[in-house]
Scaffold this motif. Sequence first.
Motif, PDB file in Angstrom:
ATOM      1  N   LYS A   1      57.657  46.098  59.145  1.00  0.00           N
ATOM      2  CA  LYS A   1      58.109  46.331  60.518  1.00  0.00           C
ATOM      3  C   LYS A   1      57.657  47.720  60.951  1.00  0.00           C
ATOM      4  CE  LYS A   1      62.091  43.331  60.443  1.00  0.00           C
ATOM      5  NZ  LYS A   1      63.516  43.196  60.742  1.00  0.00           N
ATOM      6  N   ALA A   2      57.448  47.892  62.243  1.00  0.00           N
ATOM      7  CA  ALA A   2      57.055  49.190  62.789  1.00  0.00           C
ATOM      8  C   ALA A   2      58.103  50.230  62.424  1.00  0.00           C
ATOM      9  CB  ALA A   2      56.907  49.099  64.303  1.00  0.00           C
ATOM     10  N   GLY A   3      57.652  51.406  61.990  1.00  0.00           N
ATOM     11  CA  GLY A   3      58.550  52.488  61.635  1.00  0.00           C
ATOM     12  C   GLY A   3      58.870  52.569  60.151  1.00  0.00           C
ATOM     13  N   GLU A   4      58.543  51.521  59.381  1.00  0.00           N
ATOM     14  CA  GLU A   4      58.785  51.561  57.938  1.00  0.00           C
ATOM     15  C   GLU A   4      57.870  52.583  57.282  1.00  0.00           C
ATOM     16  OE1 GLU A   4      59.033  48.045  55.474  1.00  0.00           O
ATOM     17  OE2 GLU A   4      59.531  46.850  57.244  1.00  0.00           O
ATOM     18  N   THR A   5      58.322  53.152  56.184  1.00  0.00           N
ATOM     19  CA  THR A   5      57.528  54.100  55.418  1.00  0.00           C
ATOM     20  C   THR A   5      56.946  53.397  54.205  1.00  0.00           C
ATOM     21  OG1 THR A   5      58.974  55.893  56.124  1.00  0.00           O
ATOM     22  CG2 THR A   5      57.593  56.318  54.214  1.00  0.00           C
ATOM     23  N   VAL A   6      55.648  53.586  53.976  1.00  0.00           N
ATOM     24  CA  VAL A   6      54.975  52.994  52.819  1.00  0.00           C
ATOM     25  C   VAL A   6      54.166  54.069  52.105  1.00  0.00           C
ATOM     26  CG1 VAL A   6      54.829  50.680  53.802  1.00  0.00           C
ATOM     27  CG2 VAL A   6      52.997  52.284  54.236  1.00  0.00           C
ATOM     28  N   GLU A   7      53.958  53.884  50.809  1.00  0.00           N
ATOM     29  CA  GLU A   7      53.116  54.801  50.041  1.00  0.00           C
ATOM     30  C   GLU A   7      51.759  54.150  49.819  1.00  0.00           C
ATOM     31  OE1 GLU A   7      54.517  56.511  46.446  1.00  0.00           O
ATOM     32  OE2 GLU A   7      56.279  57.384  47.390  1.00  0.00           O
ATOM     33  N   LEU A   8      50.725  54.827  50.289  1.00  0.00           N
ATOM     34  CA  LEU A   8      49.354  54.340  50.155  1.00  0.00           C
ATOM     35  C   LEU A   8      48.451  55.504  49.774  1.00  0.00           C
ATOM     36  CD1 LEU A   8      49.109  52.310  53.488  1.00  0.00           C
ATOM     37  CD2 LEU A   8      49.498  51.364  51.218  1.00  0.00           C
TER      38      LEU A   8
ATOM     39  N   GLU B   1      52.851  59.273  51.815  1.00  0.00           N
ATOM     40  CA  GLU B   1      53.705  58.445  52.651  1.00  0.00           C
ATOM     41  C   GLU B   1      53.088  58.281  54.039  1.00  0.00           C
ATOM     42  OE1 GLU B   1      57.653  60.085  52.658  1.00  0.00           O
ATOM     43  OE2 GLU B   1      58.179  58.866  50.920  1.00  0.00           O
ATOM     44  N   TYR B   2      53.099  57.040  54.506  1.00  0.00           N
ATOM     45  CA  TYR B   2      52.593  56.695  55.830  1.00  0.00           C
ATOM     46  C   TYR B   2      53.659  55.899  56.567  1.00  0.00           C
ATOM     47  CZ  TYR B   2      47.910  57.980  54.255  1.00  0.00           C
ATOM     48  OH  TYR B   2      46.819  58.680  53.794  1.00  0.00           O
ATOM     49  N   VAL B   3      53.621  55.950  57.897  1.00  0.00           N
ATOM     50  CA  VAL B   3      54.542  55.199  58.733  1.00  0.00           C
ATOM     51  C   VAL B   3      53.759  54.044  59.360  1.00  0.00           C
ATOM     52  CG1 VAL B   3      56.075  55.299  60.739  1.00  0.00           C
ATOM     53  CG2 VAL B   3      55.901  57.259  59.210  1.00  0.00           C
ATOM     54  N   VAL B   4      54.340  52.849  59.302  1.00  0.00           N
ATOM     55  CA  VAL B   4      53.705  51.657  59.872  1.00  0.00           C
ATOM     56  C   VAL B   4      53.788  51.735  61.392  1.00  0.00           C
ATOM     57  CG1 VAL B   4      53.809  49.134  59.977  1.00  0.00           C
ATOM     58  CG2 VAL B   4      54.338  50.317  57.835  1.00  0.00           C
ATOM     59  N   ASN B   5      52.654  51.530  62.081  1.00  0.00           N
ATOM     60  CA  ASN B   5      52.603  51.668  63.542  1.00  0.00           C
ATOM     61  C   ASN B   5      53.107  50.439  64.294  1.00  0.00           C
ATOM     62  OD1 ASN B   5      51.507  54.259  63.383  1.00  0.00           O
ATOM     63  ND2 ASN B   5      49.447  53.466  63.244  1.00  0.00           N
ATOM     64  N   SER B   6      52.879  49.242  63.757  1.00  0.00           N
ATOM     65  CA  SER B   6      53.323  48.038  64.446  1.00  0.00           C
ATOM     66  C   SER B   6      53.647  46.957  63.420  1.00  0.00           C
ATOM     67  CB  SER B   6      52.248  47.539  65.419  1.00  0.00           C
ATOM     68  OG  SER B   6      51.063  47.256  64.720  1.00  0.00           O
ATOM     69  N   ASP B   7      54.477  46.000  63.826  1.00  0.00           N
ATOM     70  CA  ASP B   7      54.841  44.897  62.938  1.00  0.00           C
ATOM     71  C   ASP B   7      53.593  44.158  62.485  1.00  0.00           C
ATOM     72  OD1 ASP B   7      57.389  45.633  63.628  1.00  0.00           O
ATOM     73  OD2 ASP B   7      57.903  43.777  64.657  1.00  0.00           O
TER      74      ASP B   7
ATOM     75  N   ASP C   1      47.103  49.779  59.666  1.00  0.00           N
ATOM     76  CA  ASP C   1      47.631  50.311  60.924  1.00  0.00           C
ATOM     77  C   ASP C   1      48.812  51.232  60.602  1.00  0.00           C
ATOM     78  OD1 ASP C   1      48.120  50.783  63.586  1.00  0.00           O
ATOM     79  OD2 ASP C   1      49.194  48.903  63.903  1.00  0.00           O
ATOM     80  N   VAL C   2      48.490  52.422  60.057  1.00  0.00           N
ATOM     81  CA  VAL C   2      49.513  53.384  59.636  1.00  0.00           C
ATOM     82  C   VAL C   2      49.121  54.792  60.071  1.00  0.00           C
ATOM     83  CG1 VAL C   2      50.298  52.050  57.647  1.00  0.00           C
ATOM     84  CG2 VAL C   2      48.410  53.651  57.367  1.00  0.00           C
ATOM     85  N   THR C   3      50.121  55.682  60.086  1.00  0.00           N
ATOM     86  CA  THR C   3      49.921  57.095  60.422  1.00  0.00           C
ATOM     87  C   THR C   3      50.541  57.923  59.307  1.00  0.00           C
ATOM     88  OG1 THR C   3      50.127  56.555  62.761  1.00  0.00           O
ATOM     89  CG2 THR C   3      50.341  58.869  62.153  1.00  0.00           C
ATOM     90  N   LEU C   4      49.862  58.980  58.902  1.00  0.00           N
ATOM     91  CA  LEU C   4      50.369  59.859  57.864  1.00  0.00           C
ATOM     92  C   LEU C   4      51.703  60.448  58.288  1.00  0.00           C
ATOM     93  CD1 LEU C   4      49.849  61.180  55.110  1.00  0.00           C
ATOM     94  CD2 LEU C   4      48.667  63.007  56.315  1.00  0.00           C
TER      95      LEU C   4
END
Length: 71
Positions: free
Chosen positions: A32-39, A17-23, A48-51
């Motif tokens: 959108k910034a703050g969404e969680t995605v699986e990569l 799971e990663y958090v999106v840093n910016s829209d 542009d994501v952070t673990l």
Amino acid sequence: MTQEVKSPQDEAKVAQEYVVNSDGWVAGYRRKAGETVELTKGQAKYEDVTLKEENAAPKKERKPAAKGKAS
């Protein structure tokens, strides 16, 4: 019993799971910034994501310093 040895290639294929840093566009979708995605690690490298850290303590908000009285 045999233990399975994981190679670096196998670790790169595991989704995390990663958090999106910016829209913007992430992995082919508008996010959108703050969404969680699986990569996978390989996919996240170019986005542009952070673990997301599950065990991380929430960040405390800093309060401004109290103003002293002038003499």
